[in-house]
Enzyme design. Structure first.
Site: not given
Length: 207
Positions: A130, A153, A161-162, A189
């Protein structure tokens, strides 16, 4: 189980009314609201949480509520983008990101600036804290406000946002109700994070 769209948002930041769509995905139903100009929202079905999360990687991304051939370019883009994401996120560099209405505003505002910076600069397999995200928008003191922006979001996965984590661990995803989903997305990912990490383990670029 039949497809269902539960997103009630009808009008986006562009001021135009949106149409609701529902896609199948390996994670479950994905509900989308969009107008011809771009996406208003893209969210996992609200009923999905850690207790019932049951991903099926064999599930194909398909538009369930309409005939894809008759849809706008935005919906076709979204279909292709999601197909690529769930097949191989690393190939997204070759795909155009679906237009997002709030990104087209002349004055993005704080929320839009945070979301666009995240979507533009943090790719698949990466994470950012953050604090680092606040620094990227030249507002290093806005750590809590960045956290609030993640909670607000409306375009999940595409605005990732993950991929935003705390400096001392993973942080909460959907107020802690979808931690398994966050971990699944990061693993999908190619991120090696399998549990809590210290700031040093995140690496200097993510602090």
């Amino acid at each position: 189980m039949s497809a269902k769209c539960i997103n009630k948002e009808k009008q986006g930041s562009c001021g135009l009314p949106g149409t609701e769509y529902c896609f199948s995905s390996p994670l479950g139903y994905i509900n989308i609201t969009a107008c011809a100009a771009g996406l208003h929202s893209l969210q996992l079905d609200g009923s999905i949480n850690d207790e019932n999360f049951s991903p099926n990687e064999r599930t194909e991304v398909q538009l369930l509520t309409d005939d894809l051939k008759t849809q706008s370019q935005v919906i076709k883009q979204c279909h292709k983008w999601l197909q690529t994401y769930f097949k191989n996120p690393k190939l997204l560099t070759k795909e155009s990101r679906p237009d997002i209405c709030c990104f087209k505003l002349a004055n993005l505002g704080f929320l839009g600036q945070v979301w666009k910076t995240l979507a533009d600069t943090v790719g698949p397999g990466e994470v950012i804290t953050y604090g680092a995200l606040a620094a990227r928008i030249n507002n290093p003191g806005a750590v809590r406000a960045v956290g609030s922006a993640m909670r607000k979001n409306q375009n999940g996965i595409i605005v990732p946002c993950h991929r935003v984590v705390r400096s001392n661990g993973m942080g909460l995803y959907h107020r802690g109700s979808r931690q398994k989903i966050k971990l699944w997305l990061l693993k999908h990912e190619g991120h090696s994070h399998s549990g809590e990490r210290s700031p040093n383990q995140l690496g200097p670029r993510h602090q």
